[in-house]
Design an enzyme around this catalytic site. Structure first.
Site, PDB file in Angstrom:
ATOM      1  N   ASP A 127       1.909  -1.658  -4.543  1.00 56.88           N
ATOM      2  CA  ASP A 127       0.546  -1.132  -4.542  1.00 56.88           C
ATOM      3  C   ASP A 127      -0.103  -1.508  -5.867  1.00 56.88           C
ATOM      4  O   ASP A 127       0.575  -2.002  -6.779  1.00 56.88           O
ATOM      5  CB  ASP A 127       0.527   0.394  -4.342  1.00 56.88           C
ATOM      6  CG  ASP A 127      -0.705   0.852  -3.568  1.00 56.88           C
ATOM      7  OD1 ASP A 127      -1.802   0.304  -3.818  1.00 56.88           O
ATOM      8  OD2 ASP A 127      -0.590   1.757  -2.716  1.00 56.88           O
ATOM      9  N   ASN A 161      -7.036  -0.311   8.872  1.00 53.60           N
ATOM     10  CA  ASN A 161      -8.167  -0.279   9.796  1.00 53.60           C
ATOM     11  C   ASN A 161      -9.372  -1.057   9.268  1.00 53.60           C
ATOM     12  O   ASN A 161      -9.520  -1.210   8.067  1.00 53.60           O
ATOM     13  CB  ASN A 161      -8.577   1.178  10.057  1.00 53.60           C
ATOM     14  CG  ASN A 161      -7.735   1.817  11.140  1.00 53.60           C
ATOM     15  OD1 ASN A 161      -7.465   1.193  12.156  1.00 53.60           O
ATOM     16  ND2 ASN A 161      -7.327   3.047  10.938  1.00 53.60           N
ATOM     17  N   HIS A 220      -7.642  -0.313  19.077  1.00 56.11           N
ATOM     18  CA  HIS A 220      -7.233   0.832  18.256  1.00 56.11           C
ATOM     19  C   HIS A 220      -8.452   1.516  17.650  1.00 56.11           C
ATOM     20  O   HIS A 220      -8.465   1.853  16.471  1.00 56.11           O
ATOM     21  CB  HIS A 220      -6.266   0.359  17.168  1.00 56.11           C
ATOM     22  CG  HIS A 220      -5.679   1.471  16.344  1.00 56.11           C
ATOM     23  ND1 HIS A 220      -5.000   2.537  16.910  1.00 56.11           N
ATOM     24  CD2 HIS A 220      -5.686   1.696  15.009  1.00 56.11           C
ATOM     25  CE1 HIS A 220      -4.594   3.354  15.942  1.00 56.11           C
ATOM     26  NE2 HIS A 220      -5.010   2.869  14.780  1.00 56.11           N
ATOM     27  N   ASP A 242      -1.673   5.768  18.891  1.00 56.25           N
ATOM     28  CA  ASP A 242      -2.358   6.089  20.146  1.00 56.25           C
ATOM     29  C   ASP A 242      -1.352   6.494  21.220  1.00 56.25           C
ATOM     30  O   ASP A 242      -1.592   7.419  21.997  1.00 56.25           O
ATOM     31  CB  ASP A 242      -3.182   4.885  20.620  1.00 56.25           C
ATOM     32  CG  ASP A 242      -4.219   4.452  19.601  1.00 56.25           C
ATOM     33  OD1 ASP A 242      -4.794   5.336  18.946  1.00 56.25           O
ATOM     34  OD2 ASP A 242      -4.447   3.236  19.460  1.00 56.25           O
ATOM     35  N   GLY A 299       0.837  -1.190   0.000  1.00 53.92           N
ATOM     36  CA  GLY A 299       0.000   0.000   0.000  1.00 53.92           C
ATOM     37  C   GLY A 299       0.873   1.243   0.000  1.00 53.92           C
ATOM     38  O   GLY A 299       0.552   2.267   0.589  1.00 53.92           O
ATOM     39  N   SER A 350       1.629   3.470  -2.177  1.00 60.32           N
ATOM     40  CA  SER A 350       1.280   4.683  -2.913  1.00 60.32           C
ATOM     41  C   SER A 350       0.225   5.522  -2.220  1.00 60.32           C
ATOM     42  O   SER A 350      -0.132   6.595  -2.707  1.00 60.32           O
ATOM     43  CB  SER A 350       0.776   4.311  -4.318  1.00 60.32           C
ATOM     44  OG  SER A 350       1.783   3.656  -5.047  1.00 60.32           O
ATOM     45  N   GLY A 396      -1.891   7.463   1.180  1.00 56.18           N
ATOM     46  CA  GLY A 396      -1.616   8.605   2.045  1.00 56.18           C
ATOM     47  C   GLY A 396      -0.697   8.272   3.196  1.00 56.18           C
ATOM     48  O   GLY A 396       0.104   9.109   3.621  1.00 56.18           O
ATOM     49  N   ILE A 397      -0.804   7.077   3.733  1.00 59.84           N
ATOM     50  CA  ILE A 397       0.140   6.613   4.757  1.00 59.84           C
ATOM     51  C   ILE A 397       1.364   6.006   4.091  1.00 59.84           C
ATOM     52  O   ILE A 397       2.501   6.240   4.502  1.00 59.84           O
ATOM     53  CB  ILE A 397      -0.517   5.576   5.681  1.00 59.84           C
ATOM     54  CG1 ILE A 397      -1.689   6.188   6.442  1.00 59.84           C
ATOM     55  CG2 ILE A 397       0.505   4.992   6.661  1.00 59.84           C
ATOM     56  CD1 ILE A 397      -2.544   5.166   7.174  1.00 59.84           C
ATOM     57  N   ILE A 425      -1.456  -2.167   9.812  1.00 58.76           N
ATOM     58  CA  ILE A 425      -1.924  -0.807  10.040  1.00 58.76           C
ATOM     59  C   ILE A 425      -3.362  -0.642   9.561  1.00 58.76           C
ATOM     60  O   ILE A 425      -4.124   0.150  10.112  1.00 58.76           O
ATOM     61  CB  ILE A 425      -1.020   0.203   9.301  1.00 58.76           C
ATOM     62  CG1 ILE A 425       0.409   0.131   9.829  1.00 58.76           C
ATOM     63  CG2 ILE A 425      -1.564   1.621   9.393  1.00 58.76           C
ATOM     64  CD1 ILE A 425       1.414   0.893   8.981  1.00 58.76           C
TER      65      ILE A 425
END
Length: 358
Positions: free
Chosen positions: A79, A164, A222, A195, A53, A55, A57-58, A162
């Site tokens: 990606d 979600n 989380h 967090d 992943g 490419s 935003g994270i 990571i």
């Protein structure tokens, strides 16, 4: 599908014809460099890391931060879109890691083969009004597919999840690995470091301390009320008023929503998440490297509570998780918060398990 691989001073494009070294951009190929003239050296001794992943935003800032990590010798960026450009861009940084890019599902296995650490920020981000559960149906499928590739190509890698909702995607990853016969609970870690980073920052603001000198254990999960900062265990030792405890707990639990609303539809917490993910990945790499005494909070397969997964302090080492540390003494406020957290966590865990086994 063809894919692009970037070395220290050249970009490698993977095609049906094999590995062809060439300089190119996202839009056009500029020139071809013959292999016999290529002077790029191999990676320095170190560890091999894949970002799945890369490419997003994270993924983009996380990839940049991993390229800066001196423990990384090879960095694979995967990606389904835009990896040629991201790879070319990051490959120009004069740090030790050799960068290789992989585009699309047919390149996933090549991206994963031989990796020591796999970091998964892949998936869609939160938007205003969305909960982490709203992300479930899309991100659950993405995580399942990626973990199937990990089970096949690098079953002994440490995996940092990571994507979600982490409360559900880590159980999804565990079920995929169980089905493949490769599950090692010591090597699957949900990344909850953001967090802790937020807690350290917000507590530092209240106390007037440098947040780098503050350490707040954050346990549970989380998302929302499952995020439980243990303010009674803050280091350096300190005390808070009831109003400060209520304010800090609420702000830490809702930090993600604070960023989503502030960005007003333009994204979620990508930059601070990339920082936190790189911080946690560095801890895992230092553990693999043999450094001692590395303790971080993480959402893992656990017996700290009756739940199968729970975030708490873990000692990291060469095998991944060396030890899961106890929660320690909780005050009345934290015990009440723990009961709330466990109820929601139980549902999220079961949702993830059911997704794979339906």
């Amino acid at each position: 599908m063809d894919g692009e691989l970037s070395g220290a001073s050249e970009v490698w494009w993977v095609s049906s014809q094999g590995f062809i070294p060439m300089f190119r951009t996202q839009m056009e190929e500029v020139s071809i460099l013959r292999g016999s003239n290529c002077r790029a050296k191999g990676a320095a001794p170190g560890l091999k890391v894949a970002v799945l992943g890369a490419s997003g935003g994270i993924g983009q800032p996380l990839s940049l931060l991993m390229k800066m990590n001196p423990l990384v010798s090879v960095l694979h960026l995967y990606d389904v879109v835009n990896t040629p450009g991201v790879t070319a861009d990051i490959s120009h940084m004069n740090t030790g890691a050799v960068v290789r890019g992989f585009l699309g599902q047919p390149q996933l296995e090549n991206a994963l083969t031989g990796m020591d650490l796999v970091i998964i920020p892949a998936g869609i981000p939160r938007k205003p009004g969305m909960t982490r559960d709203d992300l479930f149906n899309i991100n659950a499928g993405i995580v399942r597919t990626l973990c199937e590739g990990i089970a096949k190509c690098c079953p002994n890698a440490i995996v940092n999840v990571i994507s979600n909702p982490v409360n559900s995607t880590v159980p999804i990853a565990a079920e995929v690995f169980k089905k493949a016969g490769t599950y090692n609970p010591k090597r699957l870690l949900g990344v909850t470091t953001l967090d802790v980073v937020r807690a350290n920052t917000f507590v530092g603001e209240v106390l007037g301390l440098d947040p780098r000198d503050v350490n707040v254990p954050v346990v549970g999960g989380h998302a929302g009320v499952t995020i439980l900062p243990l303010l009674s265990q803050v280091n350096p030792p300190c005390s808070f008023t009831p109003e400060e405890i209520s304010y800090l707990t609420s702000r830490i639990q809702n930090g993600g929503t604070e960023v989503v609303e502030a960005k007003a539809g333009a994204g979620s917490a990508t930059l601070s998440m990339a920082y936190a993910a790189a911080k946690f990945a560095d801890a895992c790499l230092r553990g693999l490297h043999g450094d001692a005494g590395i303790v971080e909070c993480s959402y893992v397969d656990s017996q700290v509570t009756e739940l199968p997964f729970f975030a708490s302090k873990v000692l990291l080492g060469r095998s991944g998780i060396e030890e899961i540390l106890p929660l320690g003494p909780l005050n009345e406020f934290e015990r009440a918060g723990l009961e709330k957290a466990k109820k929601e966590l139980s549902e999220s865990i079961q949702k993830g398990v059911s997704f794979v086994n339906k």
